[in-house]
Design a protein around this motif. Sequence first.
Motif, PDB file in Angstrom:
ATOM      1  N   PHE A   1       2.739   7.130   2.124  1.00  0.00           N
ATOM      2  CA  PHE A   1       1.772   6.039   2.028  1.00  0.00           C
ATOM      3  C   PHE A   1       1.438   5.741   0.572  1.00  0.00           C
ATOM      4  O   PHE A   1       1.421   4.580   0.163  1.00  0.00           O
ATOM      5  CB  PHE A   1       0.506   6.389   2.819  1.00  0.00           C
ATOM      6  CG  PHE A   1      -0.455   5.248   2.938  1.00  0.00           C
ATOM      7  CD1 PHE A   1      -0.309   4.304   3.938  1.00  0.00           C
ATOM      8  CD2 PHE A   1      -1.507   5.103   2.037  1.00  0.00           C
ATOM      9  CE1 PHE A   1      -1.184   3.234   4.050  1.00  0.00           C
ATOM     10  CE2 PHE A   1      -2.391   4.050   2.137  1.00  0.00           C
ATOM     11  CZ  PHE A   1      -2.226   3.110   3.140  1.00  0.00           C
ATOM     12  N   ARG A   2       1.202   6.791  -0.229  1.00  0.00           N
ATOM     13  CA  ARG A   2       0.909   6.605  -1.668  1.00  0.00           C
ATOM     14  C   ARG A   2       2.091   5.950  -2.383  1.00  0.00           C
ATOM     15  O   ARG A   2       1.904   5.106  -3.264  1.00  0.00           O
ATOM     16  CB  ARG A   2       0.569   7.946  -2.322  1.00  0.00           C
ATOM     17  CG  ARG A   2      -0.885   8.326  -2.188  1.00  0.00           C
ATOM     18  CD  ARG A   2      -1.265   9.487  -3.101  1.00  0.00           C
ATOM     19  NE  ARG A   2      -0.572  10.727  -2.765  1.00  0.00           N
ATOM     20  CZ  ARG A   2      -1.004  11.625  -1.886  1.00  0.00           C
ATOM     21  NH1 ARG A   2      -2.127  11.425  -1.258  1.00  0.00           N
ATOM     22  NH2 ARG A   2      -0.320  12.721  -1.654  1.00  0.00           N
ATOM     23  N   GLU A   3       3.303   6.344  -2.027  1.00  0.00           N
ATOM     24  CA  GLU A   3       4.496   5.749  -2.630  1.00  0.00           C
ATOM     25  C   GLU A   3       4.538   4.242  -2.359  1.00  0.00           C
ATOM     26  O   GLU A   3       4.856   3.450  -3.250  1.00  0.00           O
ATOM     27  CB  GLU A   3       5.748   6.426  -2.066  1.00  0.00           C
ATOM     28  CG  GLU A   3       7.044   5.872  -2.623  1.00  0.00           C
ATOM     29  CD  GLU A   3       8.278   6.499  -1.997  1.00  0.00           C
ATOM     30  OE1 GLU A   3       9.383   6.156  -2.457  1.00  0.00           O
ATOM     31  OE2 GLU A   3       8.162   7.302  -1.053  1.00  0.00           O
TER      32      GLU A   3
ATOM     33  N   GLU B   1       1.683  -2.171  -5.959  1.00  0.00           N
ATOM     34  CA  GLU B   1       1.090  -2.439  -7.274  1.00  0.00           C
ATOM     35  C   GLU B   1       2.168  -2.782  -8.302  1.00  0.00           C
ATOM     36  O   GLU B   1       2.053  -3.768  -9.036  1.00  0.00           O
ATOM     37  CB  GLU B   1       0.283  -1.233  -7.733  1.00  0.00           C
ATOM     38  CG  GLU B   1      -0.491  -1.489  -8.998  1.00  0.00           C
ATOM     39  CD  GLU B   1      -1.388  -0.319  -9.371  1.00  0.00           C
ATOM     40  OE1 GLU B   1      -1.571  -0.104 -10.583  1.00  0.00           O
ATOM     41  OE2 GLU B   1      -1.892   0.368  -8.468  1.00  0.00           O
TER      42      GLU B   1
ATOM     43  N   HIS C   1       0.387  15.765   5.147  1.00  0.00           N
ATOM     44  CA  HIS C   1       0.829  15.651   3.750  1.00  0.00           C
ATOM     45  C   HIS C   1       1.992  14.662   3.602  1.00  0.00           C
ATOM     46  O   HIS C   1       1.995  13.838   2.687  1.00  0.00           O
ATOM     47  CB  HIS C   1       1.208  17.030   3.212  1.00  0.00           C
ATOM     48  CG  HIS C   1       1.739  16.984   1.809  1.00  0.00           C
ATOM     49  ND1 HIS C   1       0.923  16.751   0.716  1.00  0.00           N
ATOM     50  CD2 HIS C   1       2.999  17.101   1.328  1.00  0.00           C
ATOM     51  CE1 HIS C   1       1.660  16.728  -0.380  1.00  0.00           C
ATOM     52  NE2 HIS C   1       2.919  16.950  -0.040  1.00  0.00           N
TER      53      HIS C   1
ATOM     54  N   LYS D   1       0.790  11.050   3.978  1.00  0.00           N
ATOM     55  CA  LYS D   1      -0.012  10.651   2.814  1.00  0.00           C
ATOM     56  C   LYS D   1       0.869  10.407   1.595  1.00  0.00           C
ATOM     57  O   LYS D   1       0.636   9.457   0.837  1.00  0.00           O
ATOM     58  CB  LYS D   1      -1.053  11.728   2.501  1.00  0.00           C
ATOM     59  CG  LYS D   1      -2.130  11.856   3.547  1.00  0.00           C
ATOM     60  CD  LYS D   1      -3.037  13.034   3.236  1.00  0.00           C
ATOM     61  CE  LYS D   1      -3.987  13.320   4.370  1.00  0.00           C
ATOM     62  NZ  LYS D   1      -4.820  14.502   4.101  1.00  0.00           N
ATOM     63  N   GLU D   2       1.870  11.237   1.396  1.00  0.00           N
ATOM     64  CA  GLU D   2       2.780  11.087   0.254  1.00  0.00           C
ATOM     65  C   GLU D   2       3.565   9.783   0.336  1.00  0.00           C
ATOM     66  O   GLU D   2       3.663   9.040  -0.647  1.00  0.00           O
ATOM     67  CB  GLU D   2       3.738  12.284   0.244  1.00  0.00           C
ATOM     68  CG  GLU D   2       4.610  12.389  -0.972  1.00  0.00           C
ATOM     69  CD  GLU D   2       5.421  13.672  -0.924  1.00  0.00           C
ATOM     70  OE1 GLU D   2       6.615  13.594  -0.557  1.00  0.00           O
ATOM     71  OE2 GLU D   2       4.867  14.740  -1.238  1.00  0.00           O
TER      72      GLU D   2
ATOM     73  N   THR E   1      -3.899   2.838   6.538  1.00  0.00           N
ATOM     74  CA  THR E   1      -3.255   3.859   7.356  1.00  0.00           C
ATOM     75  C   THR E   1      -3.401   3.545   8.840  1.00  0.00           C
ATOM     76  O   THR E   1      -4.324   2.850   9.252  1.00  0.00           O
ATOM     77  CB  THR E   1      -3.870   5.247   7.090  1.00  0.00           C
ATOM     78  OG1 THR E   1      -5.259   5.195   7.387  1.00  0.00           O
ATOM     79  CG2 THR E   1      -3.655   5.679   5.647  1.00  0.00           C
TER      80      THR E   1
ATOM     81  N   GLU F   1       1.869   2.317  -1.654  1.00  0.00           N
ATOM     82  CA  GLU F   1       0.779   1.716  -2.425  1.00  0.00           C
ATOM     83  C   GLU F   1       1.201   1.477  -3.876  1.00  0.00           C
ATOM     84  O   GLU F   1       0.923   0.420  -4.447  1.00  0.00           O
ATOM     85  CB  GLU F   1      -0.459   2.615  -2.409  1.00  0.00           C
ATOM     86  CG  GLU F   1      -1.218   2.617  -1.114  1.00  0.00           C
ATOM     87  CD  GLU F   1      -2.443   3.504  -1.177  1.00  0.00           C
ATOM     88  OE1 GLU F   1      -3.515   3.030  -0.763  1.00  0.00           O
ATOM     89  OE2 GLU F   1      -2.337   4.670  -1.631  1.00  0.00           O
ATOM     90  N   GLU F   2       1.881   2.459  -4.462  1.00  0.00           N
ATOM     91  CA  GLU F   2       2.352   2.328  -5.840  1.00  0.00           C
ATOM     92  C   GLU F   2       3.392   1.211  -5.964  1.00  0.00           C
ATOM     93  O   GLU F   2       3.387   0.458  -6.942  1.00  0.00           O
ATOM     94  CB  GLU F   2       2.933   3.651  -6.327  1.00  0.00           C
ATOM     95  CG  GLU F   2       1.880   4.718  -6.533  1.00  0.00           C
ATOM     96  CD  GLU F   2       2.454   6.113  -6.766  1.00  0.00           C
ATOM     97  OE1 GLU F   2       3.700   6.252  -6.884  1.00  0.00           O
ATOM     98  OE2 GLU F   2       1.660   7.079  -6.813  1.00  0.00           O
TER      99      GLU F   2
END
Length: 106
Positions: A61-63, A69, A55, A58-59, A79, A65-66
């Motif tokens: 990694f998403r940060e 963008e 978790h 993943k959290e 990953t 990615e955002e």
Amino acid sequence: MIDIHAHILPGLDDGARDIRETIEMLSMAAKSGITDIIATPHCNLQGVYDNYYNHRYKEIFREVEEAIEKHEIPIRIYTGGEIFATVDLPYLMKSINMLTLNGSRY
């Protein structure tokens, strides 16, 4: 150009300390011609870096990615993890979700 070894995820190992440093590193990479990066924090050094595909990973990694963008950085991120050859590696590969390169067998 593809970078398959980058300690780009903030706060997971001795790489980027925070998201600002990650953004700076990504911007520099893009200016240098990098188009794709595999995020490879140190993975299986128990007691030092216990980074697995969980978790927390993943959290973060998403940060990232955002942030890519939001800041319009022309890089795709994947990953991964820097897996060390340790005595317990065969056990870890079977029992824990190890951070292979983009979920591959590598």
